[in-house]
Design a protein around this motif. Structure first.
Motif, PDB file in Angstrom:
ATOM      1  N   THR A   1       0.835  -1.204   0.000  1.00 11.76           N
ATOM      2  CA  THR A   1       0.000   0.000   0.000  1.00 11.76           C
ATOM      3  C   THR A   1       0.868   1.252   0.000  1.00 11.76           C
TER       4      THR A   1
ATOM      5  N   TRP B   1       1.164   4.004  -3.022  1.00 14.34           N
ATOM      6  CA  TRP B   1       0.884   5.416  -2.772  1.00 14.34           C
ATOM      7  C   TRP B   1       2.037   6.295  -3.253  1.00 14.34           C
TER       8      TRP B   1
ATOM      9  N   PRO C   1      -0.994  10.685   2.203  1.00 18.84           N
ATOM     10  CA  PRO C   1      -0.996   9.229   2.220  1.00 18.84           C
ATOM     11  C   PRO C   1      -2.318   8.673   2.750  1.00 18.84           C
TER      12      PRO C   1
END
Length: 192
Positions: free
Chosen positions: A164, A168, A187
């Motif tokens: 993840t 990002w 974020p």
């Protein structure tokens, strides 16, 4: 050139005045020129491409608003009195005005700069640097997870969190490259 051998011709005088004006501007720029420390050739080339592309876009907008006849046609009128050819003679000639001239020069410069960027592999270098930065971030994330007692290679939650975070970063880098506002670059946080 002396007046006897063509120095008094209007075109020669005008060219001399232009050269003098350009030299004056160059001297003024040199007087204020402060060399940049650690200037990066790739960044310098990109800045020049961006500046030139902006000039081309601005000149294109100016030309679109002015009407093409103002910059591609020269109308002259000559009035003669007396004799058989008395009256006004109106001539319409093809001519490249200063805006069109500058637009064509800036477009040519933009094409040459772009060709240079492609020849030196500027985009490939940028992609290489982004990948290298992602590798460094991945290493930092692995070290942080290990410090917290997780093994990202064996812990599914650690792998998911790392994936993840890396997605990002990659999305933020692409988004920033196309000029999105900073507010889009926050974020993702769990629970929000």
């Amino acid at each position: 050139m002396c007046a006897k051998h063509g120095g008094s011709v209007k075109a020669i005088k005008a060219a001399g005045e232009r050269r003098y004006a350009v030299e004056q501007v160059r001297q003024a720029v040199d007087a204020f020129n402060v060399p940049l420390q650690h200037s990066d050739p790739a960044a310098t080339l990109q800045r020049e491409i961006d500046r030139t592309a902006g000039n081309v876009e601005a000149l294109n907008a100016i030309l679109a608003g002015r009407g093409i006849e103002k910059d591609l046609l020269r109308v002259t009128e000559e009035t003669k009195s007396g004799g058989l050819d008395a009256g006004t003679l109106r001539r319409v000639e093809a001519a490249i005005g200063p805006y069109v001239d500058l637009y064509l020069k800036e477009r040519d410069l933009l094409l040459r700069l772009t060709r240079t960027a492609l020849q030196v592999g500027l985009e490939q270098w940028r992609i290489h640097l982004q990948q290298r930065q992602l590798d460094l971030v991945e290493g930092a994330m692995l070290a942080m997870l290990q410090e917290l007692g997780h093994d990202a290679h064996e812990d599914p939650a650690g792998r998911a969190a790392m994936a993840t975070g890396l997605r990002w970063i990659a999305t933020a880098a692409r988004t920033q490259a196309i000029g999105k506002p900073e507010s889009l670059l926050k974020p993702p946080l769990k629970g929000r």
